[in-house]
Design a protein around this motif. Structure first.
Motif, PDB file in Angstrom:
ATOM      1  N   GLY A  80       3.344   0.245  -6.185  1.00  0.00           N
ATOM      2  CA  GLY A  80       3.994   0.560  -4.918  1.00  0.00           C
ATOM      3  C   GLY A  80       3.836   2.031  -4.590  1.00  0.00           C
ATOM      4  O   GLY A  80       3.598   2.856  -5.462  1.00  0.00           O
ATOM      5  N   GLU A 102       8.182   3.232  -4.817  1.00  0.00           N
ATOM      6  CA  GLU A 102       8.602   1.847  -4.633  1.00  0.00           C
ATOM      7  C   GLU A 102       7.881   0.982  -5.661  1.00  0.00           C
ATOM      8  O   GLU A 102       6.731   1.212  -5.980  1.00  0.00           O
ATOM      9  CB  GLU A 102       8.220   1.345  -3.236  1.00  0.00           C
ATOM     10  CG  GLU A 102       8.955   2.018  -2.112  1.00  0.00           C
ATOM     11  CD  GLU A 102       8.499   1.489  -0.757  1.00  0.00           C
ATOM     12  OE1 GLU A 102       7.881   0.414  -0.701  1.00  0.00           O
ATOM     13  OE2 GLU A 102       8.754   2.170   0.234  1.00  0.00           O
ATOM     14  N   GLU A 138       4.429  -6.811  -0.534  1.00  0.00           N
ATOM     15  CA  GLU A 138       5.151  -6.437   0.673  1.00  0.00           C
ATOM     16  C   GLU A 138       4.365  -5.397   1.480  1.00  0.00           C
ATOM     17  O   GLU A 138       4.312  -5.446   2.700  1.00  0.00           O
ATOM     18  CB  GLU A 138       6.527  -5.893   0.283  1.00  0.00           C
ATOM     19  CG  GLU A 138       7.453  -5.729   1.460  1.00  0.00           C
ATOM     20  CD  GLU A 138       8.859  -5.399   1.014  1.00  0.00           C
ATOM     21  OE1 GLU A 138       9.351  -4.335   1.441  1.00  0.00           O
ATOM     22  OE2 GLU A 138       9.443  -6.196   0.257  1.00  0.00           O
ATOM     23  N   HIS A 139       3.729  -4.474   0.773  1.00  0.00           N
ATOM     24  CA  HIS A 139       2.922  -3.443   1.438  1.00  0.00           C
ATOM     25  C   HIS A 139       1.779  -4.074   2.245  1.00  0.00           C
ATOM     26  O   HIS A 139       1.462  -3.608   3.334  1.00  0.00           O
ATOM     27  CB  HIS A 139       2.363  -2.465   0.398  1.00  0.00           C
ATOM     28  CG  HIS A 139       1.471  -1.436   0.969  1.00  0.00           C
ATOM     29  ND1 HIS A 139       1.929  -0.382   1.723  1.00  0.00           N
ATOM     30  CD2 HIS A 139       0.128  -1.308   0.927  1.00  0.00           C
ATOM     31  CE1 HIS A 139       0.918   0.358   2.109  1.00  0.00           C
ATOM     32  NE2 HIS A 139      -0.192  -0.179   1.636  1.00  0.00           N
ATOM     33  N   ASP A 140       1.170  -5.134   1.730  1.00  0.00           N
ATOM     34  CA  ASP A 140       0.087  -5.823   2.447  1.00  0.00           C
ATOM     35  C   ASP A 140       0.583  -6.336   3.794  1.00  0.00           C
ATOM     36  O   ASP A 140      -0.100  -6.217   4.808  1.00  0.00           O
ATOM     37  CB  ASP A 140      -0.453  -7.012   1.625  1.00  0.00           C
ATOM     38  CG  ASP A 140      -1.063  -6.589   0.309  1.00  0.00           C
ATOM     39  OD1 ASP A 140      -1.646  -5.495   0.241  1.00  0.00           O
ATOM     40  OD2 ASP A 140      -0.953  -7.366  -0.660  1.00  0.00           O
ATOM     41  N   GLN A 185       3.142  -5.202   5.561  1.00  0.00           N
ATOM     42  CA  GLN A 185       3.430  -4.063   6.437  1.00  0.00           C
ATOM     43  C   GLN A 185       2.148  -3.524   7.068  1.00  0.00           C
ATOM     44  O   GLN A 185       2.119  -3.216   8.267  1.00  0.00           O
ATOM     45  CB  GLN A 185       4.147  -2.958   5.656  1.00  0.00           C
ATOM     46  CG  GLN A 185       5.526  -3.345   5.198  1.00  0.00           C
ATOM     47  CD  GLN A 185       6.102  -2.351   4.197  1.00  0.00           C
ATOM     48  OE1 GLN A 185       5.432  -1.434   3.736  1.00  0.00           O
ATOM     49  NE2 GLN A 185       7.374  -2.551   3.846  1.00  0.00           N
TER      50      GLN A 185
END
Length: 128
Positions: free
Chosen positions: A27, A31, A85-87, A89
């Protein structure tokens, strides 16, 4: 005669960079890497697509589906697909940033999926 070998400084810099984690493996900004919640992502994506369809004044089948409150929102990703989750976003930001011309390709009859949103590509038919 001096042998052709790398300097000590070069070797140290090379060691530091090769020991670091690969970009995307962890992260960002302290994160932890968390799996993307499918229901939240697909709901947010439909919302972004609907608002972009209205903004760009498109009336395609994909736009109608995105804006239809009765559209069924998937609760899982395909088997073997575990985006972070980053993907999600990054995908949503990319959809928001597309010009209307580029967004039209994303909601066309044969849509072109933006690279940032292609984190679960279909396996090729000519697989191993």
């Amino acid at each position: 005669m001096k042998a052709n070998r790398p300097s000590i400084g070069f070797v140290i810099v090379l060691a530091v960079f090769s020991a670091a984690p690969t970009v995307g493996d962890v992260g960002g900004c302290n994160e932890s890497a968390t799996n993307l919640d499918a229901r939240k992502f697909f709901s947010a994506r439909l919302s972004v697509e609907c608002s972009r369809c209205k903004e760009c004044d498109f009336i395609t089948a994909a736009c109608k589906r995105a804006c239809d409150k009765n559209t069924i929102i998937p609760s899982t990703f395909p088997a073997g697909c575990q985006p972070l989750e980053h993907d999600g976003q990054v995908c949503l930001r990319a959809l928001e940033a597309l010009s209307c011309s580029a967004f039209e390709d994303a909601v066309a009859t044969s849509p072109i999926v933006p690279t940032e949103c292609d984190f679960c590509p279909e396996p090729s038919e000519a697989g191993p």
